[in-house]
Design an enzyme around this catalytic site. Structure first.
Site, PDB file in Angstrom:
ATOM      1  N   THR A  12       0.818  -1.218   0.000  1.00  0.00           N
ATOM      2  CA  THR A  12       0.000   0.000   0.000  1.00  0.00           C
ATOM      3  C   THR A  12       0.845   1.259   0.000  1.00  0.00           C
ATOM      4  O   THR A  12       0.508   2.259  -0.645  1.00  0.00           O
ATOM      5  CB  THR A  12      -0.927  -0.003   1.234  1.00  0.00           C
ATOM      6  OG1 THR A  12      -1.802  -1.135   1.163  1.00  0.00           O
ATOM      7  CG2 THR A  12      -1.772   1.264   1.285  1.00  0.00           C
ATOM      8  N   SER A  58       0.121 -10.213  -0.519  1.00  0.00           N
ATOM      9  CA  SER A  58      -0.553 -11.508  -0.561  1.00  0.00           C
ATOM     10  C   SER A  58       0.125 -12.460  -1.534  1.00  0.00           C
ATOM     11  O   SER A  58      -0.066 -13.679  -1.452  1.00  0.00           O
ATOM     12  CB  SER A  58      -2.029 -11.327  -0.947  1.00  0.00           C
ATOM     13  OG  SER A  58      -2.719 -10.589   0.040  1.00  0.00           O
ATOM     14  N   ASP A  89      -0.056  -7.121   5.002  1.00  0.00           N
ATOM     15  CA  ASP A  89      -0.763  -8.380   5.228  1.00  0.00           C
ATOM     16  C   ASP A  89       0.161  -9.534   5.586  1.00  0.00           C
ATOM     17  O   ASP A  89      -0.172 -10.367   6.426  1.00  0.00           O
ATOM     18  CB  ASP A  89      -1.604  -8.748   4.005  1.00  0.00           C
ATOM     19  CG  ASP A  89      -2.828  -7.864   3.858  1.00  0.00           C
ATOM     20  OD1 ASP A  89      -3.121  -7.103   4.804  1.00  0.00           O
ATOM     21  OD2 ASP A  89      -3.499  -7.937   2.820  1.00  0.00           O
ATOM     22  N   THR A 276       0.089 -21.910  21.311  1.00  0.00           N
ATOM     23  CA  THR A 276      -1.181 -21.467  21.849  1.00  0.00           C
ATOM     24  C   THR A 276      -1.904 -20.520  20.900  1.00  0.00           C
ATOM     25  O   THR A 276      -1.278 -19.715  20.201  1.00  0.00           O
ATOM     26  CB  THR A 276      -1.009 -20.773  23.213  1.00  0.00           C
ATOM     27  OG1 THR A 276      -2.274 -20.236  23.635  1.00  0.00           O
ATOM     28  CG2 THR A 276       0.001 -19.643  23.145  1.00  0.00           C
TER      29      THR A 276
END
Length: 343
Positions: A12, A58, A89, A276
């Site tokens: 971006t 991506s 991302d 976790t």
């Protein structure tokens, strides 16, 4: 004059609004530079190299990580620090990967980006980029880099890269490091925390690791998970490693079928690491009875590592040790460069 190499991969931050279509499109280097003239008005020499074509994050993959790391490695002696522009991302994946690829790093490699394009009036691009460059060039009184790590700078904080996760798709504070404090905070002044920085042997030469094996997977447990789902994933052809995202402090259902599936996979040489699902906190296998089956099955503890760091670490470990499961298990239980706190 300090010298910083700015590597633009896309994202971006590199976009501007097209005057004809009004759509956001990648900017060429000259257009990008025109939006941030301050880049060339300080006492830091900034040179720019860019991917062609620029990438949406991506679409970033291990081949892209190799390109980034190779650019740092090839120009390592020419610059005091490096800044990598990257889409948000998958930034934590890329930055984590480079932290493992660049062994004995003695100079800053700072990832940054923005939530709004550089050509938008309220963009956070300028502040993020200019501060990242200042941090990449920062040295102590002895002339050594203050933060010789792979890091992510966003909003007003500098984080260890392999401790980060993208936490917000809308706010300017897009990233957080839940299990490790920021290495620096930027306000009117930049306040560094040298006692938190991971320092390598300054006399050791930089080593580059580029072999990846992507035969890994993430298995996220949830109440009601069925055996066919787990069975199908663990029987994936070529699978070498699994990130097992468990509950709380590393707990899992006590169903015998789950123990049997995990034990069978481990016995076949698949390495399973307990991570976790909580953002904050660490795996403590054996603390609760519901984690004992995982220990009996041969599942390793991931302590407080992030999923992003664990996946990229797995890929690199398997890539460099393709036929040595015991060595891979030993390496995955070791802290390389501050990515996890081992109890």
């Amino acid at each position: 004059m300090s010298k910083v190499l700015l590597i633009s991969t896309g994202g971006t931050i590199t976009m501007v609004r097209d005057r004809v279509s009004d759509a956001l499109v990648p900017a060429d280097i000259e257009t990008f530079k025109a939006f941030i003239p301050e880049l060339f008005a300080s006492n830091i020499q900034v040179d720019i190299e860019a991917f062609s074509p620029l990438l949406d994050s991506s679409d970033v993959n291990p081949d892209c990580w190799v390109r980034m790391a190779q650019m740092v490695y090839d120009r390592y002696d020419d610059y005091d620090g490096f800044v990598i522009l990257h889409g948000t991302d998958t930034m934590s994946y890329s930055a984590s990967a480079l932290s493992f690829m660049l062994e004995d790093l003695g100079k800053p490699v700072v990832f940054t980006g923005s939530q709004l394009p550089v050509g938008v009036l309220r963009s956070d691009a300028k502040e993020n980029l200019l501060t990242a460059i200042e941090m990449a060039a920062a040295k102590d009184e002895d002339g050594n880099a203050i933060v010789p790590e792979v890091t992510i700078y966003f909003e007003d904080k500098l984080f260890r890269a392999n401790r980060t996760t993208k936490r917000n798709a809308e706010h300017f504070s897009a990233f957080n490091s839940y299990n490790y404090p920021p290495l620096a905070k930027a306000g009117v002044h930049i306040t560094y925390q040298p006692h938190l920085v991971h320092y390598c042997d300054l006399k050791a030469p930089l080593k580059l690791h580029t072999q990846f094996d992507c035969n890994v997977a993430v298995l996220k447990l949830f109440p009601g998970i069925r055996q066919p789902v787990v069975h199908a994933l663990l029987r994936t052809r070529g699978l070498k490693g699994v990130v097992l995202e468990t509950f709380g402090a590393g707990n899992a259902p006590t169903d015998h079928w789950l123990f049997k599936e995990l034990k069978t996979a481990v016995d076949k040489g698949i390495i399973i690491v307990n991570k976790t699902q909580c953002n904050t906190g660490s795996v403590e296998m054996g603390l609760y009875a519901v984690s004992l089956n995982l220990m009996k099955a041969g599942v390793l503890s991931g302590y407080d590592i992030t999923t992003e760091a664990l996946l990229t670490k797995m890929m690199l470990v398997f890539g460099e040790n393709p036929n040595d499961t015991d060595k891979a298990r030993e390496l995955l239980g070791r802290d390389f460069c501050g990515e996890m706190t081992i109890d």
